[in-house]
Scaffold this active site. Structure first.
Site, PDB file in Angstrom:
ATOM      1  N   GLY A  23     -10.136 -53.837  22.702  1.00  0.00           N
ATOM      2  CA  GLY A  23     -10.705 -54.922  23.503  1.00  0.00           C
ATOM      3  C   GLY A  23     -11.883 -55.605  22.825  1.00  0.00           C
ATOM      4  N   LYS A  38       1.586 -56.948  27.671  1.00  0.00           N
ATOM      5  CA  LYS A  38       1.231 -58.077  28.530  1.00  0.00           C
ATOM      6  C   LYS A  38       0.681 -59.284  27.787  1.00  0.00           C
ATOM      7  CE  LYS A  38      -0.659 -55.343  32.287  1.00  0.00           C
ATOM      8  NZ  LYS A  38      -2.071 -55.317  32.569  1.00  0.00           N
ATOM      9  N   ARG A  76     -11.905 -42.626  14.935  1.00  0.00           N
ATOM     10  CA  ARG A  76     -13.242 -43.078  15.337  1.00  0.00           C
ATOM     11  C   ARG A  76     -14.333 -42.109  14.880  1.00  0.00           C
ATOM     12  NH1 ARG A  76     -12.133 -45.621  21.384  1.00  0.00           N
ATOM     13  NH2 ARG A  76     -11.771 -47.742  20.643  1.00  0.00           N
ATOM     14  N   GLY A  82      -5.960 -50.625  19.795  1.00  0.00           N
ATOM     15  CA  GLY A  82      -5.719 -49.200  19.885  1.00  0.00           C
ATOM     16  C   GLY A  82      -4.323 -48.789  19.432  1.00  0.00           C
TER      17      GLY A  82
END
Ligand code: 3PG
Ligand code: MG
Length: 399
Positions: A377, A198, A35, A354
């Site tokens: 996200g 998930k 980043r 990520g």
């Protein structure tokens, strides 16, 4: 899109929101600087124009006030080396010290502000806090794609104080460009690889992708909710009991839409969640009681690699197994290798999220795929079709 290219920063102080939420180890060393590297061109453009740069970011999720492990001070040396200058640091992102340091900042200089989230006002999107930040600079640049899905003071609300002086940085621009490429006009065959723990995090994107992709490869912990939905015995593998029915629906939806949805045929299984566990290979539908699947197995690896190698567009989000443990990283590595291979032969590959980005970086493949996203996200929400507040705040005059 209004980007930094349309702006001359000569003599200006640019207040730049970056996403420097980078992983630090116990000694506060940066373990993945993706980043930071990504933000360099935007910062350099401002400096080259003859401007000064005031950097602001969050780091982690501090609960209440300052905490050493979330201090952005740990990034000062890395940034100073990058730009060959002594980067100045304000111990608080607002208040008299920050104001003084900003006022005294000269063209070519860089000031880094302490973690915005040390103030609860940041996440609340507090207008007064946003206004206080805005007084530090003449122009607002948002280059924090990874945080663009948050409607926080520094990512969105602050834009209203710069009605004529707000632009996007290069990271933001490149991220949106690459995301659109897999959403709007992807070349086929198009394969999406979805992993991670998930299903709940990925439902909307999976549904969206059903209308676009030819192949949908499932991996990671969420595989076992699919296996269970498909009637398999999953032992003590991770499962979202309340999502089993949803997984059935997704399987049916794929069939209806002619999407080749693949669940790993076999798995690397272990008798406990540990790299020191006993390890075996099993059909994913026949996992022994008390054992759990922690990676895709050798046959799944080959089948997935085959599909990937024959694809023209590849979107990858989420690892295939417990990548952090060496015994369960093979599936992720195999998928990464296949993505690199396909890219070399002309496919377009976007690595989002990520963990999959971290895996690709760790394997040294970042330069051998088409694009590695800095957003997890944020990328998913954008691809789901949601408006990102960080983008809207720049693009809309009435924000
Ligand atoms: C991230 O790493 O996900 C971004 O920096 C946003 O952080 P957040 O999820 O804590 O808002
Ligand atoms: Mg996040």
């Amino acid at each position: 899109m209004r980007t930094v290219d349309a702006y001359n920063f000569a003599g200006k102080k640019a207040l730049v929101r970056v996403d420097f939420n980078v992983p630090l180890d116990a000694d506060y060393r940066i373990t993945d600087d993706t980043r930071i590297r990504a933000a360099v061109p935007t910062i350099q453009k401002i400096l080259n124009d003859g401007g000064a740069v005031i950097l602001m970011s969050h780091l982690g999720r501090p609960k209440a006030g300052p905490e050493e492990k979330y201090s952005l001070r740990h990034l000062v040396d890395r940034l100073s080396k990058e730009f060959n200058t002594t980067v100045k640091f304000a111990d608080d992102c607002v208040g008299p010290e920050a104001v003084k340091l900003a006022q005294d900042l000269q063209p070519g200089e860089i000031l880094l502000l302490e973690n915005l989230r040390f103030h609860k006002a940041e996440e609340k999107g507090d207008a007064e806090f946003a206004r206080a930040l805005s007084t530090l600079g003449d122009v607002y640049v948002n280059d924090a794609f990874g945080t663009a899905h948050r409607e926080h003071a520094s990512t969105a609300v602050i834009a209203r104080y710069f009605p004529n002086d707000k632009v996007m940085g290069y990271v933001m621009h490149a991220e949106l460009d690459n995301a659109r490429r897999v959403m709007d006009n992807a070349e086929r065959p198009y394969t999406a690889i979805m992993g991670g723990a998930k299903i709940s995090d990925k439902i909307l994107i999976i549904e969206k992708l059903m209308d676009r992709v030819d192949n949908l490869l499932i991996g990671g912990g969420m595989s076992y909710t699919f296996v269970k939905a498909d009637g398999g015995q999953i032992g003590s593998s991770l499962v979202e009991e309340d999502k089993v029915e949803l997984a059935s629906r997704l399987i049916a939806m794929a069939r209806e839409k002619g999407v080749n949805l693949m669940i790993p045929v076999d798995s690397i299984i272990a008798d406990e969640f540990s790299n020191d566990a006993n390890v075996d290979t099993a059909l994913s539908h026949h996992i022994k009681p008390l054992w759990m699947g922690l990676d895709i197995g050798p046959n799944a690896r080959e089948m997935y690699a085959d599909v990937i190698r024959n694809s023209k567009t590849i979107l990858w989000n989420g690892p295939m197994g417990v990548f952090e443990m060496s015994n369960f990283s093979v599936g992720t590595e195999a998928v990464a290798e296949a993505v690199v291979d396909a890219t070399r032969r002309g496919a377009y590959s976007l690595i989002g999220g990520g963990d999959s980005a971290a895996a690709v970086n760790q394997l040294g493949y970042a330069d051998r795929v088409s694009y590695v996203s800095t957003g997890g996200g944020a990328l998913l929400e954008y691809m789901e079709g949601k408006t990102l507040p960080g983008v809207a705040a720049i693009e809309r005059d009435d924000y």
